[in-house]
Design an enzyme around this catalytic site. Structure first.
Site, PDB file in Angstrom:
ATOM      1  CB  CYS A 128      26.481  -4.052  -9.012  1.00  0.00           C
ATOM      2  SG  CYS A 128      25.225  -3.646 -10.398  1.00  0.00           S
ATOM      3  CD  GLU A 141      26.060  -3.000  -1.986  1.00  0.00           C
ATOM      4  OE1 GLU A 141      25.745  -2.596  -2.903  1.00  0.00           O
ATOM      5  OE2 GLU A 141      26.191  -4.375  -2.026  1.00  0.00           O
ATOM      6  CG  HIS A 183      23.497  -4.249  -5.066  1.00  0.00           C
ATOM      7  ND1 HIS A 183      24.410  -3.617  -5.180  1.00  0.00           N
ATOM      8  CD2 HIS A 183      22.859  -4.585  -6.442  1.00  0.00           C
ATOM      9  CE1 HIS A 183      24.313  -3.112  -6.555  1.00  0.00           C
ATOM     10  NE2 HIS A 183      23.610  -3.737  -7.186  1.00  0.00           N
ATOM     11  CG  ASP A 242      -1.900  -1.096   1.395  1.00  0.00           C
ATOM     12  OD1 ASP A 242      -2.720  -1.245   0.351  1.00  0.00           O
ATOM     13  OD2 ASP A 242      -1.779  -1.764   2.319  1.00  0.00           O
TER      14      ASP A 242
END
Length: 643
Positions: free
Chosen positions: A486, A610, A608, A29
């Protein structure tokens, strides 16, 4: 299919995104972000939009849009409407027919409601050219949009950990689903999705009959937070009560057994009207308190006890003792997902779209899991925190990288001194890698990703004598660690000629889905030399991914397997390495997600971690996780290894 192509975890401060529950269903929501990496306060944002209602009555559409934004916002923890701020985005076809008058009346209705709620609208924007005219075979044709108001609502969140979601809970004993119906059984179907599907124009459209009614609901929900353990929450909006309740069941992969008799004489109108309201799940022993508080808030004629969730995946709505809808959760969720599925097949890799759609009815798919081989609350770095000068870690970034702040925060919490190091700092001599004990190459969009998977960043190093020498010397040291995530992973994989023991590292190329993939997926940590993953072996846990080019490509794949340097793999909910989409978001063979060099000092990965060092950063996590997330162990391992 639109949500997963946008990075929703960047900054590491997103505590509630669209995806809900272990099966990551997009039904949230409200959006919630934290104020910082150590606090539990934050900000909540929601939206409301009821443009179809403006075809009949513009003022109704404004009141309903504001009401919808508020009922969405109530999913998070806040204290007063005085703290709420709205942004109004107005669109209209100026100078067409009576649209100017409709716009005036609609603005007045919005202003009056906000005064009644004591809510400010300090900002907004407008576009008053929402029509187009052209000639076709000497006939003038027009397309004209109705007056439209898109409301964005913002409020300070008192505690981001207290955000409710639509995911039903079946681990708390008997519970009931309770509807708060601000339409008070009027069940007006005008402007509903049902009407649009069957091309029915109904002049009886929903409205908020008074500001006091919505204000009473706000006070009621705020009081509930202090006195009742609400297990789940969902606002009623597009699709009506049927969709609201089904979405709650989809998020939990459970069934429902509900009765509609108290809602009116027409079960169709009860299920599909889009009046304002919300559904709560509460424990059976607290139901009397929920009803009493509703009476004290003047909402006694709005409250309806509908029935119970159930483990069996059958969704049944009954009226007058007869089932008016009875189907499995999987059947209904696939119907609900059909439009996205068909568009995704056209836009993306068709096989990937089909695999994701098939998972909806796959009974073996248990969604996200967390099986840890270590204690996530055990701070293995604690003995080193106040022991001498903290080691310095270079938080390395290049043009376009945007994941450096959360990386620095994770290393800071683990006892490092994190230093922001841009590549230009190394070029100009502001910083030198010789001054650091660790290097963390961050993710994002280096060079906008237009030069390939980290290639621009790597080439900037390889073809610059000063930079190549610095990195060569750094990687040759035996007292340092390095982490690439990444874009940083892609960059380091292309520096394997100067990284000892990384000769077998693969390249990272375009995802099989042909799209950027932002998801929460399961990975398994393998037994490998990686020092930063020490003690985490055999753990299966969720991790965030956000990349378009993460598929492993190697002409030495067998040798890579035999080298014992595959540190992490994407797995299914049974903990088995998988190539199935989206459990494996990029299509890497054998689910390869991370590799390390032979002595374990240098590790590169596409996920990721982190962004998930706190429990609150996960869109789903086990209920017993407290402050630390399990990925915090990785950064603490680095602190121990440096010592």
């Amino acid at each position: 299919f639109l949500i997963t192509i946008g990075d929703r975890t960047v900054t590491g401060m997103v505590t509630r995104d669209q995806m809900v529950g272990p099966w990551q269903v997009p039904v949230a929501d409200v959006a919630v972000t934290s104020s910082g990496y150590k606090s539990s306060t934050g900000e909540a944002m929601s939206m409301g939009e009821r443009t179809p209602l403006a075809l009949v009555a513009g003022p109704n559409s404004a009141r309903m849009a504001i009401g919808e934004a508020i009922t969405n916002l109530l999913a998070t923890d806040w204290e007063s409407t005085r703290d709420v701020r709205l942004s109004a985005n107005w669109m209209a076809a100026a100078n067409f027919d009576q649209e100017d008058a409709v716009l005036f009346d609609t603005v007045e209705a919005a202003a009056e409601l906000c005064r009644g709620l004591d809510i400010a609208i300090p900002v907004g924007k407008d576009s008053l050219s929402m029509q187009t005219v052209w000639q076709e075979q000497n006939v003038e044709k027009k397309v004209v949009a109705p007056v439209s108001l898109i409301v964005s609502a913002f409020v300070p969140a008192s505690d981001v950990r207290n955000t409710w979601t639509p995911q039903l809970r079946l681990d708390q004993g008997t519970s009931y689903l309770v509807l708060l119906d601000l339409g008070r059984k009027q069940n007006r179907l005008g402007g509903s999705c049902l009407g649009q599907v069957f091309n029915i124009v109904d002049s009886r459209i929903p409205d908020l009959d008074s500001a006091a009614l919505l204000r009473n609901l706000i006070i009621y929900i705020i009081n509930l937070r202090d006195k009742v353990n609400v297990l789940s929450y969902h606002d009623r909006s597009d699709g009506g009560l049927l969709v609201t309740l089904c979405e709650m069941a989809f998020a939990a992969r459970c069934g429902l057994k509900l009765q509609l008799d108290s809602l009116g004489d027409d079960p169709l109108a009860s299920l599909f009207n889009e009046e304002l309201g919300c559904v709560l799940q509460v424990a059976a022993e607290q139901l009397d308190q929920v009803v009493l508080l509703a009476e004290q808030s003047g909402l006694q004629d709005c409250l309806h006890v509908l029935g119970e969730p159930q483990q069996e995946e059958t969704i049944e709505f009954s009226f007058g003792g007869n089932a008016v809808i009875k189907a499995t959760r999987g059947e209904l969720e696939q119907i609900w997902s059909q439009p996205s599925f068909h568009i995704q097949k056209l836009r993306d890799n068709e096989t990937c779209a089909e695999q994701e759609f098939e998972l909806i009815t796959d009974a073996a798919h248990q969604g996200l899991i967390a099986n840890l081989s270590f204690d996530l609350n055990d701070d293995v770095a604690a003995p080193y925190i106040n022991k001498g000068e903290p080691p310095r870690v270079a938080i390395l970034r290049e043009q376009g990288v945007n994941g450096h702040v959360e990386m620095a925060a994770a290393f800071d919490r683990a006892g490092f001194t994190a230093i922001d190091v841009h590549m230009t700092d190394l070029l100009t001599g502001k910083h030198d890698l010789a001054d650091f004990k660790m290097l963390a190459a961050c993710g994002g969009f280096s060079y906008g990703d237009v030069l390939g998977a980290g290639s621009g960043w790597a080439n900037n190093i390889i073809y610059n004598i000063r930079l190549e020498e610095q990195f060569n010397v750094f990687f040759s040291r035996s007292d340092v660690l390095a982490l690439g995530v990444c874009n940083g992973c892609q960059m380091m994989s292309q520096l394997r000629s100067i990284i000892p023991g990384s000769e077998l590292w693969p390249e990272f190329v375009r995802n099989t889905s042909e799209q950027f993939e932002a998801r929460l997926v399961n990975v398994k940590i393998n037994a490998s030399p990686s020092l930063i993953l020490a003690g985490m072996e055999n753990s299966v846990l969720p991790v965030a991914v956000a990349h378009g080019e993460g598929r492993v490509l190697s002409d030495q794949f067998s040798a890579l397997h035999e080298s014992n340097t595959i540190a992490m793999q994407y797995v299914n909910s049974s903990g088995e390495a998988t190539e199935k989409y989206p459990l494996n978001p990029n299509g890497s063979p054998s689910g390869v997600a991370a590799v390390c060099n032979n002595d374990g000092r240098f590790t590169v990965m596409m996920p990721h971690p982190e962004r998930l060092f706190r429990a609150v950063q996960y869109s789903w996590s086990p209920n017993d996780w407290q402050e630390d997330g399990p990925w915090m162990r990785m950064f603490r391992n680095a602190r121990v290894a440096i010592e």
